[in-house]
Design an enzyme around this catalytic site. Structure first.
Site, short mmCIF file in Angstrom:
data_model
loop_
_atom_site.label_atom_id
_atom_site.label_comp_id
_atom_site.label_asym_id
_atom_site.label_seq_id
_atom_site.Cartn_x
_atom_site.Cartn_y
_atom_site.Cartn_z
N ASP A 79 0.86 -1.17 0.00
CA ASP A 79 0.00 0.00 0.00
C ASP A 79 0.90 1.23 0.00
O ASP A 79 1.83 1.32 0.81
CB ASP A 79 -0.87 -0.01 1.27
N ASP A 136 -3.18 4.55 -2.37
CA ASP A 136 -4.23 4.99 -1.47
C ASP A 136 -4.77 6.36 -1.89
O ASP A 136 -4.00 7.28 -2.19
CB ASP A 136 -3.60 5.10 -0.06
N GLU A 164 -6.74 3.32 -5.77
CA GLU A 164 -7.99 3.31 -4.99
C GLU A 164 -8.87 4.44 -5.50
O GLU A 164 -8.98 5.51 -4.89
CB GLU A 164 -7.71 3.51 -3.50
N HIS A 218 -11.04 -3.51 3.30
CA HIS A 218 -10.97 -3.17 4.72
C HIS A 218 -11.77 -1.92 5.09
O HIS A 218 -11.81 -1.55 6.25
CB HIS A 218 -9.50 -2.98 5.09
N ASP A 219 -12.33 -1.24 4.10
CA ASP A 219 -13.05 0.00 4.39
C ASP A 219 -14.56 -0.16 4.41
O ASP A 219 -15.27 0.81 4.66
CB ASP A 219 -12.70 1.07 3.33
#
Ligand code: GLC
Length: 572
Positions: free
Chosen positions: A99, A196, A275, A335-336
């Site tokens: 990431d 990200d 992302e 994960h969000d």
């Protein structure tokens, strides 16, 4: 088979390091643990791993607030542990991407500590400083976007939490420092990066205020309470309006091109996935990002055949319009957001829907991304006490509504449990032993373990059971791997008015696959004899989630069981 690059044919699996596997028994996942589970991942049938941030971090945003871009968080191990993990992954032909958080650092990063120390230090301009808040911008996590620093008697900007100051990407030294970190990991051999929040890197140079008549906490609360269609539309408009000047601003494409050029200097087809769902970040298809996520697929309350078809038509059209044709990238969870099993279930057929939805991601054209734990059907876990909350955007919201809006703590806790991302980040269930085999018995894990690990939602039990979700994933991944049509075939939707099911062909040079996903509890009798390429043809089952007595079927008379996933090769 194919002329595709590895990142086009690979199935990616997202590891959330804090929750994946605890190798040293301290209640927190780590590299020793992850490395021990590589054989599990290989056996599952995935090809590449995306690690959420593993860097040193004060953890205000669970690792997305980085205080050293070339280190390893001590709780996850050492750089040697990382190197060992990487080489063990590569030995097993598993690629690894990291990431990369470009927009902001931690407020404890030495760059920020120096920057905030005075107005004239060498890094004074590495972040976004103003003498006074120039507008009403909000942080998307914790209220005002401008935070005061007495040392400078100035304010810095942060799109996320105040512990995550935005870097000033107009400063070439910032770029250089970040590119040094990128080189560091590429030199070690990582295969690429997930980027990200790229939309947030630049801000509107005019600093135009937003025009929403609320602040962040009020808007969140308004959104929670929205009932009518009108209120729901309004809340969507408010969210878009509130952040439109802090998002998607000029400069990002040039930056992505620079980063892409760095990756292209390396051998091994290193890759970038952004992302963001904006295909514009793929540039001409070969000069910016390799992939962006198809988030619109998951931005819906229910996955329905109509929604999928529309999504695919729009998405593939946009990708094909790029001069060097873009490659799709599909996912339904990370994960969000709420876990697939909980989010897209209907409480009656959750398992069936989970099976359909992963089949969808694995059969649509494009690179699939899976999220750890979904292969055993992990569900959201609702925390019940504010002291358990680790996602500080959740605890901030709790205190904001209790203190500023007078919401009763009990209700505030329910709302917080629903909105915090802790619910979908709880530790992985490896067995039915205490602590789900994640940590030794008696150790307090960093987030509570979801007690439903005792109800068969764990790897060990599902490995023993041929009918388990885990074994279903394995079978499906195997079928995908051995099918050129599923990996590289073009997509053609069929029976486009059907409400109950989603049917389509994937056609590669040497294979045609028919995929039928029955999203209903009805048995279907279907006729595909009019379909170009299938007339008078025999269909050979490649995969079925139902019990089928024969392996071959006639295209004009195909019976599909309720909620069945059916994949067949159309005989040539
Ligand atoms: C991305 C991450 C999210 C994080 C945010 C700030 O959206 O996926 O977890 O909180 O960026 O870095």
């Amino acid at each position: 088979m194919t002329s595709l690059k590895w990142w086009q044919s690979a199935v990616f699996y997202q590891i959330y390091p804090r929750s994946f596997a605890d190798g040293n028994g301290d209640g927190i996942g780590d590299f020793i643990g992850i490395t021990q589970k590589l054989d599990y991942l290989k056996d599952l049938g995935v090809d590449a791993l995306w690690l959420s941030p593993h860097f040193p971090s004060p953890n205000w945003d669970c690792g997305y607030d980085i205080s050293d871009y070339t280190g390893v968080a001590p709780e996850y191990g050492t750089l040697e542990d990382f190197k060992n993990f990487l080489s063990e992954s590569h030995k097993r032909n598993l690629r690894v991407i990291l990431d990369l958080v470009l927009n902001h650092t931690s407020d404890e990063h030495p760059w920020f500590l120096e920057s905030k120390s005075s107005r004239d230090n060498p890094k004074a301009d590495w972040y976004v400083w103003m003498d006074a808040p120039p507008n009403n911008w909000q942080s998307c996590f914790d209220g005002e976007a401008w935070t005061y620093v007495p040392e400078r008697n100035q304010y810095y900007y942060h799109y996320f939490m105040k512990q995550q100051p935005d870097l000033n990407w107009h400063n070439p030294e910032v770029k250089q420092a970040m590119w040094d970190a990128v080189h560091f990991w590429l030199d070690l051999g990582v295969d690429g990066f997930r980027l990200d929040a790229i939309g947030t890197i630049y801000e509107d140079p005019g600093l135009t205020p937003h025009n929403v008549p609320m602040n962040l906490a009020e808007l969140r609360r308004f959104s929670e309470l929205a009932q009518t269609d009108e209120e729901k539309k309004l809340k969507d408009r408010y969210w878009a309006d509130m952040f439109k000047n802090q998002w998607g601003q000029p400069g990002t494409h040039e930056l992505m091109k620079e980063l892409r050029a760095i990756l292209d200097e390396y051998e091994g087809d290193r890759m970038l996935v952004g992302e963001d769902d904006n295909i514009a970040y793929m540039g001409n298809g070969s000069d910016e990002l390799h992939l962006v996520f198809n988030f619109p697929l998951m931005r819906t309350e229910h996955i329905t055949p109509g929604h999928i078809r529309q999504n695919q038509t729009e998405r593939l059209q946009q990708l094909n319009a790029l001069s060097n044709k873009g490659w799709p990238c599909n996912t339904l969870g990370n994960h969000d957001c709420s876990r697939i099993y909980s989010r897209f279930g209907d409480k009656l057929h959750d398992t069936e829907l989970a099976r359909l939805n992963v089949a969808l991601v694995l059969t649509l054209k494009g690179t699939p991304y899976l999220y750890n734990g979904e292969e055993i059907g992990m569900t959201d876990y609702m925390l019940t006490d504010i002291s358990q909350v680790r996602d500080t955007m959740g605890s901030w919201y709790y205190h904001a509504i209790v203190t500023d809006m007078g919401v009763h703590p009990e209700e505030a806790m329910i709302r917080t449990a629903e909105m915090t991302r802790d619910k979908n980040r709880t530790p992985m269930h490896w067995s039915n032993k205490p602590n789900a085999g994640f940590s030794p018995d008696g150790v307090e894990t960093w987030l509570p373990i979801n007690p439903n690990y005792r109800e068969g939602i764990n790897v060990w039990e599902q490995e023993q059971n041929p009918a388990s979700l885990l074994n279903y994933y394995k079978r499906l991944l195997k079928v995908r791997k051995s099918s050129s049509a599923l990996i590289e075939g073009e997509y053609t939707p069929l029976h486009e008015n059907a409400q109950d099911y989603f049917a389509f062909l994937r056609i590669s040079e040497n294979q045609t696959a028919l995929v039928i996903l029955n999203y209903s509890e009805n048995r279907l009798d279907l006729d595909f004899s009019n379909v170009k390429g299938a007339k008078d043809k025999t269909l050979y089952t490649l995969f079925s989630s139902a019990v089928r007595s024969t392996a071959s079927h006639k295209a004009e008379k195909l019976t599909i069981a309720p909620f069945e996933v059916f994949i067949a090769e159309v005989a040539s």
